[in-house]
Motif scaffolding. Structure first.
Motif, short mmCIF file in Angstrom:
data_model
loop_
_atom_site.label_atom_id
_atom_site.label_comp_id
_atom_site.label_asym_id
_atom_site.label_seq_id
_atom_site.Cartn_x
_atom_site.Cartn_y
_atom_site.Cartn_z
N MET A 142 -1.55 22.89 10.27
CA MET A 142 -0.09 23.29 10.74
C MET A 142 0.90 23.29 10.26
N PHE A 143 2.24 23.60 10.22
CA PHE A 143 2.95 23.66 9.47
C PHE A 143 4.74 23.26 9.80
N ILE A 144 5.65 22.92 9.18
CA ILE A 144 7.04 22.60 9.89
C ILE A 144 8.44 22.91 8.05
N ALA A 145 8.33 23.69 8.38
CA ALA A 145 9.41 24.57 8.19
C ALA A 145 10.98 23.74 7.98
N ILE A 146 11.81 22.50 7.12
CA ILE A 146 12.56 22.32 6.86
C ILE A 146 13.52 22.87 6.71
N LEU A 147 14.78 23.85 7.12
CA LEU A 147 15.85 24.41 6.36
C LEU A 147 17.03 23.92 6.59
N THR A 148 17.53 23.50 5.62
CA THR A 148 19.08 22.93 4.76
C THR A 148 20.12 24.36 4.28
N TYR A 149 20.86 24.37 5.29
CA TYR A 149 21.99 25.85 5.02
C TYR A 149 22.66 24.73 2.82
N LYS A 150 22.70 25.68 2.61
CA LYS A 150 24.05 25.38 1.47
C LYS A 150 24.66 26.50 1.44
N LYS A 151 24.97 27.14 2.22
CA LYS A 151 26.34 27.76 2.18
C LYS A 151 27.04 27.35 3.39
N ALA A 174 7.38 26.95 17.75
CA ALA A 174 8.54 26.85 17.99
C ALA A 174 9.99 26.73 16.86
N SER A 175 11.03 27.05 17.53
CA SER A 175 11.85 27.18 16.05
C SER A 175 13.33 26.22 16.81
N GLY A 176 14.79 26.60 15.63
CA GLY A 176 15.52 26.23 16.56
C GLY A 176 16.21 25.60 15.65
N PRO A 177 17.54 24.74 15.69
CA PRO A 177 18.15 24.31 14.82
C PRO A 177 18.64 22.97 14.43
N GLN A 178 19.15 22.37 13.59
CA GLN A 178 18.86 21.04 13.52
C GLN A 178 19.80 20.79 14.49
#
Length: 96
Positions: A1-10, A37-41
């Motif tokens: 199982m993996f979690i991708a944590i996205l951080t906006y740079k724009k 599952a997915s969603g915004p921080q």
């Protein structure tokens, strides 16, 4: 199982330009059974995607397709974890 944590740079204005393409990408991977599952921080500084796959090597090609990645909108941190406790047996059976 993996979690991708996205951080906006724009700025969010640029994020929003690619939001529909990103949602289409998410829908494609939900249909393929890759995403759980997915969603915004909160606050909206990025997002999170829970990915169901057997190995880390399978995650990179999936993330490489994300329009947020392709267009330099976000950085990605990938966290691998092994779920061991669940709120109910149905979830346990689904995730394992």
């Amino acid at each position: 199982m993996f979690i991708a944590i996205l951080t906006y740079k724009k700025p969010l204005e640029e994020v929003d330009r690619f939001r529909q393409a990103h949602r289409d990408y998410l829908a494609e991977h939900y249909a393929a059974g890759d995403f759980i599952a997915s969603g915004p921080q909160t606050p909206r500084v990025g997002g999170v995607i829970m990915i169901k796959t057997e190995c880390r090597a399978a995650v990179d090609p999936i993330i490489a397709q994300d329009p947020f990645n392709v267009n330099g909108i976000a950085d990605y941190q990938i966290v691998e974890f092994t779920p061991t406790m669940f709120c109910d047996a149905v979830l346990s059976n689904f995730l394992l």
